[in-house]
Motif scaffolding. Structure first.
Motif, PDB file in Angstrom:
ATOM      1  N   ILE A  97     -35.871 -34.485   2.629  1.00  0.00           N
ATOM      2  CA  ILE A  97     -37.278 -34.836   2.444  1.00  0.00           C
ATOM      3  C   ILE A  97     -37.415 -35.258   0.984  1.00  0.00           C
ATOM      4  O   ILE A  97     -36.897 -34.581   0.081  1.00  0.00           O
ATOM      5  N   CYS A  98     -38.090 -36.397   0.746  1.00  0.00           N
ATOM      6  CA  CYS A  98     -38.155 -36.917  -0.622  1.00  0.00           C
ATOM      7  C   CYS A  98     -39.273 -36.258  -1.436  1.00  0.00           C
ATOM      8  O   CYS A  98     -40.224 -35.701  -0.882  1.00  0.00           O
ATOM      9  N   THR A  99     -39.121 -36.350  -2.744  1.00  0.00           N
ATOM     10  CA  THR A  99     -40.054 -35.684  -3.671  1.00  0.00           C
ATOM     11  C   THR A  99     -41.409 -36.380  -3.740  1.00  0.00           C
ATOM     12  O   THR A  99     -42.425 -35.739  -3.988  1.00  0.00           O
ATOM     13  N   ILE A 100     -41.445 -37.717  -3.537  1.00  0.00           N
ATOM     14  CA  ILE A 100     -42.689 -38.450  -3.766  1.00  0.00           C
ATOM     15  C   ILE A 100     -43.633 -38.434  -2.559  1.00  0.00           C
ATOM     16  O   ILE A 100     -44.782 -38.012  -2.672  1.00  0.00           O
ATOM     17  N   HIS A 101     -43.143 -38.913  -1.398  1.00  0.00           N
ATOM     18  CA  HIS A 101     -44.029 -39.005  -0.229  1.00  0.00           C
ATOM     19  C   HIS A 101     -43.593 -38.100   0.926  1.00  0.00           C
ATOM     20  O   HIS A 101     -44.105 -38.216   2.035  1.00  0.00           O
ATOM     21  N   GLU A 102     -42.630 -37.247   0.659  1.00  0.00           N
ATOM     22  CA  GLU A 102     -42.101 -36.354   1.687  1.00  0.00           C
ATOM     23  C   GLU A 102     -41.598 -37.124   2.919  1.00  0.00           C
ATOM     24  O   GLU A 102     -41.734 -36.652   4.048  1.00  0.00           O
ATOM     25  N   HIS A 103     -41.003 -38.305   2.688  1.00  0.00           N
ATOM     26  CA  HIS A 103     -40.336 -39.031   3.770  1.00  0.00           C
ATOM     27  C   HIS A 103     -39.109 -38.244   4.207  1.00  0.00           C
ATOM     28  O   HIS A 103     -38.467 -37.595   3.383  1.00  0.00           O
ATOM     29  N   GLU A 104     -38.788 -38.376   5.473  1.00  0.00           N
ATOM     30  CA  GLU A 104     -37.524 -37.828   5.965  1.00  0.00           C
ATOM     31  C   GLU A 104     -36.504 -38.948   5.906  1.00  0.00           C
ATOM     32  O   GLU A 104     -36.761 -40.045   6.402  1.00  0.00           O
ATOM     33  N   SER A 114     -31.140 -41.172  -3.170  1.00  0.00           N
ATOM     34  CA  SER A 114     -32.593 -41.310  -3.258  1.00  0.00           C
ATOM     35  C   SER A 114     -33.177 -41.809  -1.929  1.00  0.00           C
ATOM     36  O   SER A 114     -32.477 -42.331  -1.064  1.00  0.00           O
ATOM     37  N   CYS A 115     -34.492 -41.630  -1.810  1.00  0.00           N
ATOM     38  CA  CYS A 115     -35.208 -41.948  -0.574  1.00  0.00           C
ATOM     39  C   CYS A 115     -35.079 -43.433  -0.239  1.00  0.00           C
ATOM     40  O   CYS A 115     -35.269 -44.298  -1.103  1.00  0.00           O
ATOM     41  N   THR A 116     -34.789 -43.715   1.022  1.00  0.00           N
ATOM     42  CA  THR A 116     -34.586 -45.098   1.467  1.00  0.00           C
ATOM     43  C   THR A 116     -35.918 -45.852   1.579  1.00  0.00           C
ATOM     44  O   THR A 116     -35.933 -47.079   1.613  1.00  0.00           O
ATOM     45  N   SER A 117     -37.050 -45.151   1.583  1.00  0.00           N
ATOM     46  CA  SER A 117     -38.355 -45.809   1.663  1.00  0.00           C
ATOM     47  C   SER A 117     -39.011 -46.002   0.299  1.00  0.00           C
ATOM     48  O   SER A 117     -39.572 -47.047   0.009  1.00  0.00           O
ATOM     49  N   CYS A 118     -38.946 -44.967  -0.570  1.00  0.00           N
ATOM     50  CA  CYS A 118     -39.689 -45.040  -1.830  1.00  0.00           C
ATOM     51  C   CYS A 118     -38.834 -44.787  -3.069  1.00  0.00           C
ATOM     52  O   CYS A 118     -39.327 -44.891  -4.181  1.00  0.00           O
ATOM     53  N   GLY A 119     -37.591 -44.441  -2.888  1.00  0.00           N
ATOM     54  CA  GLY A 119     -36.718 -44.217  -4.036  1.00  0.00           C
ATOM     55  C   GLY A 119     -36.835 -42.832  -4.670  1.00  0.00           C
ATOM     56  O   GLY A 119     -36.210 -42.555  -5.691  1.00  0.00           O
TER      57      GLY A 119
HETATM   58 ZN   LIG Z   1     -39.786 -41.303   0.049  1.00  0.00          ZN
END
Ligand SMILES: [Zn+2]
Length: 154
Positions: A97-104, A114-119
């Motif tokens: 789960i990412c730190t910025i938008h909690e994307h999975e 890093s997150c594949t959606s928002c970095g």
């Molecule tokens: Zn993200």
């Protein structure tokens, strides 16, 4: 080689699971009876054979499956009950789960994890750090209750 320590822990854990806790100490001593290297014969025939151990290994656990299998195959001979046991390794892909938008997302070294959606970075790892025994398949012998069964963990 830390895979050797892991293989040894898996074997010990499997033996502790297979033998009843009440007599665990005696049984562990008994099934730990080593193969006589000169004669190639067992001191004592085990009443339970471990056939197969299924484990889940997370990709972030830093375990090399080939090294683990190699270590397992060398060490299984130390215990009469596990001398023919097979180790089946089920790899588990990391999920974070990412730190910025909690994307999975699935973190990879190519993307610097890093997150594949928002970095964003990793806030929490949901999967990828496991080292679990999932099931242990055993064979009872040579008693009347001979047969195969599987002990599921968790
Ligand atoms: Zn993200």
């Amino acid at each position: 080689m830390h895979e050797a320590a892991v293989a040894h822990a898996i074997l010990r854990r499997a033996l502790q699971t297979v033998y009843p806790p009440s007599s665990a100490t005696d049984d562990l001593v008994r099934c730990a009876s080593r193969i006589d290297e000169n004669e190639g014969a067992l001191e004592k025939e085990p009443d339970i054979n471990v056939i197969r151990i299924l484990i889940d290994v997370g990709e972030f656990r830093n375990i090399d499956p080939e090294s683990l299998e190699f270590a397992f195959t060398s060490l299984r001979k130390e215990f009469a009950s596990t001398r023919n046991a097979k180790l089946e390794i089920r790899p588990v892909k990391a999920l974070a789960i990412c730190t910025i938008h909690e994307h999975e997302y699935r973190p990879t070294a190519d993307q610097y994890f890093s997150c594949t959606s928002c970095g964003g970075g990793i806030k929490k790892l949901i999967l990828g750090e496991e080292l679990n025994i999932v099931s242990i398949e055993i064979e009872n012998k040579p008693t009347a209750k001979a047969g195969r069964s599987t002990i599921a963990q968790r």
